[in-house]
Design a protein around this motif. Structure first.
Motif, PDB file in Angstrom:
ATOM      1  N   LYS A 284       0.850  -1.185   0.000  1.00  0.00           N
ATOM      2  CA  LYS A 284       0.000   0.000   0.000  1.00  0.00           C
ATOM      3  C   LYS A 284       0.886   1.234   0.000  1.00  0.00           C
ATOM      4  N   TYR A 285       0.414   2.274  -0.712  1.00  0.00           N
ATOM      5  CA  TYR A 285       1.127   3.556  -0.734  1.00  0.00           C
ATOM      6  C   TYR A 285       0.181   4.644  -0.276  1.00  0.00           C
ATOM      7  N   ASP A 286       0.528   5.270   0.852  1.00  0.00           N
ATOM      8  CA  ASP A 286      -0.277   6.344   1.410  1.00  0.00           C
ATOM      9  C   ASP A 286       0.666   7.475   1.814  1.00  0.00           C
ATOM     10  N   GLU A 287       0.595   8.594   1.098  1.00  0.00           N
ATOM     11  CA  GLU A 287       1.519   9.694   1.341  1.00  0.00           C
ATOM     12  C   GLU A 287       1.386  10.271   2.749  1.00  0.00           C
ATOM     13  N   THR A 288       0.213  10.145   3.365  1.00  0.00           N
ATOM     14  CA  THR A 288       0.008  10.709   4.710  1.00  0.00           C
ATOM     15  C   THR A 288       0.645   9.853   5.799  1.00  0.00           C
ATOM     16  N   LYS A 289       0.949   8.601   5.488  1.00  0.00           N
ATOM     17  CA  LYS A 289       1.507   7.685   6.493  1.00  0.00           C
ATOM     18  C   LYS A 289       2.994   7.400   6.283  1.00  0.00           C
ATOM     19  N   ALA A 290       3.448   7.396   5.034  1.00  0.00           N
ATOM     20  CA  ALA A 290       4.846   7.062   4.760  1.00  0.00           C
ATOM     21  C   ALA A 290       5.278   7.710   3.454  1.00  0.00           C
ATOM     22  N   ASP A 291       6.589   7.870   3.342  1.00  0.00           N
ATOM     23  CA  ASP A 291       7.148   8.479   2.137  1.00  0.00           C
ATOM     24  C   ASP A 291       7.302   7.479   1.007  1.00  0.00           C
ATOM     25  N   ALA A 292       7.149   6.211   1.296  1.00  0.00           N
ATOM     26  CA  ALA A 292       7.314   5.169   0.283  1.00  0.00           C
ATOM     27  C   ALA A 292       6.271   4.081   0.520  1.00  0.00           C
ATOM     28  N   PRO A 293       6.036   3.238  -0.462  1.00  0.00           N
ATOM     29  CA  PRO A 293       5.092   2.118  -0.268  1.00  0.00           C
ATOM     30  C   PRO A 293       5.554   1.224   0.876  1.00  0.00           C
ATOM     31  N   VAL A 337       8.398   0.215   5.386  1.00  0.00           N
ATOM     32  CA  VAL A 337       8.464   0.701   4.010  1.00  0.00           C
ATOM     33  C   VAL A 337       9.503  -0.111   3.242  1.00  0.00           C
ATOM     34  N   ILE A 338       9.360  -0.121   1.925  1.00  0.00           N
ATOM     35  CA  ILE A 338      10.275  -0.911   1.099  1.00  0.00           C
ATOM     36  C   ILE A 338      11.618  -0.194   0.986  1.00  0.00           C
ATOM     37  N   ASN A 339      12.665  -0.948   0.669  1.00  0.00           N
ATOM     38  CA  ASN A 339      13.988  -0.380   0.471  1.00  0.00           C
ATOM     39  C   ASN A 339      14.077   0.338  -0.869  1.00  0.00           C
ATOM     40  N   GLU A 340      15.113   1.171  -0.989  1.00  0.00           N
ATOM     41  CA  GLU A 340      15.313   1.896  -2.239  1.00  0.00           C
ATOM     42  C   GLU A 340      15.542   0.954  -3.413  1.00  0.00           C
TER      43      GLU A 340
END
Length: 360
Positions: A284-293, A337-340
């Motif tokens: 999941k990708y949510d900009e309000t919770k994290a900078d990355a999926p 969050v996932i790694n780069e």
């Protein structure tokens, strides 16, 4: 045969194992420690006689002063109740000041001897009332026990040692003792003080040597009394850590609750990346919770099947990407969050998902 003997010890409850740290702490709180009273007695006797040598002139001056005061001052007083009260208080105060140094040394040495053996220990457990102490049967067992016999033999041996040393010192000075009546009072007092301190210090040194062996015996007896059986150690472990069966049930309950929380997040995921049968990872990708999926759920085999099933029922897009599913499952924990290194691959998957959703 060795294995059979060990098994029999386990079931018979024979106390063959050393006490655990918890057992040692519990017995210490009860006041049960390895301690030799002979160490206290020997140290006390030795330092008191050393103190006699140091404060001998002070005592001589004090005692002769008291003698002179009694026979030159008090005898001339009129005998009344008030005068007797004054004399009593005066003499008592004089004697208290005279013996105060010895009493102080005895107090300090007594405390130091205990601290050397057992450290700082404060407990009221030995002072508590216990009915078994007034039980005549238990009392008889203590009186006629092996420990009581050992203590009796120790006492007889100590009396013999002290008596022998005292007799030897007196016998060595028998000629001087016989000539005391021809000497002065100061000479007699000096000789008697020297003889008494010699006997005391010699006896104290002998008792101190015996106290070393007695402490070793008390240590051995203490270790023997606090030994534990294998069953005792097992029961103690259960009390500390909890029953393994109960702990396993608690962990299973915790796993079930975590699984339910994880499954409740799948309907809100953007995509489920699959293996397609063995692995499944919900992203999941949510900009309000994290900078990355980030990963909201993952699993293998049956759990992966449940993730895919819930995703289908809630119209969550399922994308098959075997390398990415395996890598995400192995390296990213739930809620992280996932790694780069996965940004490009996951971004392509999400772009595909958003494209599919717009078309839909």
């Amino acid at each position: 045969m060795s294995q059979l003997r060990l098994d029999l010890q386990f079931f018979s409850g024979e106390k063959t194992e050393k006490a655990t740290p918890k057992k040692r702490e519990d017995t210490r709180k009860k006041g049960q420690v390895a301690k030799s009273q002979d160490v206290n007695t020997a140290l006390l006797l030795f330092f008191i006689f050393i103190a006699f040598i140091i404060i001998g002139p002070f005592w001589k001056e004090r005692l002769t002063g008291l003698y002179q005061k009694v026979f030159t001052e008090y005898l001339s007083w009129e005998i009344t109740f008030d005068q007797l009260h004054i004399i009593f208080i005066d003499v008592l105060s004089y004697i208290a000041i005279t013996i105060a140094p010895i009493m102080g040394i005895a107090l300090v040495i007594g405390l130091a001897a205990n601290i050397i053996q057992v450290g700082f220990l404060y407990t009221t457990e030995p002072l508590q009332m216990k009915l078994d102490r007034i039980n005549p049967i238990s009392g008889a067992k203590r009186i006629f026990s092996l420990r009581a016999l050992v203590e009796l033999l120790k006492s007889v041996f100590k009396i013999a040692i002290v008596g022998t040393i005292t007799f030897y010192v007196l016998w060595s000075n028998k000629d001087e003792i016989m000539m005391l009546s021809f000497g002065s009072l100061d000479g007699a007092l000096s000789f008697l003080g020297q003889t008494v301190t010699t006997m005391g210090i010699s006896a104290a040194i002998a008792l101190l040597i015996l106290a070393v062996f007695d402490y070793a015996y008390q240590r051995y007896d203490y270790e023997k009394n606090i030994r534990m059986s294998k069953q005792d150690i097992k029961d103690e472990y259960k009390n500390i850590e909890g029953d393994p069966l109960i702990k396993s049930k608690i962990k299973e309950r915790q796993r079930q609750m975590a699984m339910r929380r994880m499954m409740s997040e799948i309907p809100h995921a953007d995509v489920v990346i699959t293996n397609p049968t063995h692995y499944a990872v919900a992203i999941k990708y949510d900009e309000t919770k994290a900078d990355a999926p980030y990963v909201v759920a993952k699993g293998v085999d049956y759990v992966a099947f449940k993730i895919r099933d819930i995703a289908k029922n809630h119209n969550v897009v399922i994308v098959e990407n075997r390398p990415l599913a395996r890598a995400l499952y192995a390296e990213i924990e739930i809620g992280h969050v996932i790694n780069e290194t996965f940004y490009q691959a996951v971004a392509e998957v999400l772009a595909y998902v958003y494209q599919v959703e717009r078309k839909a």
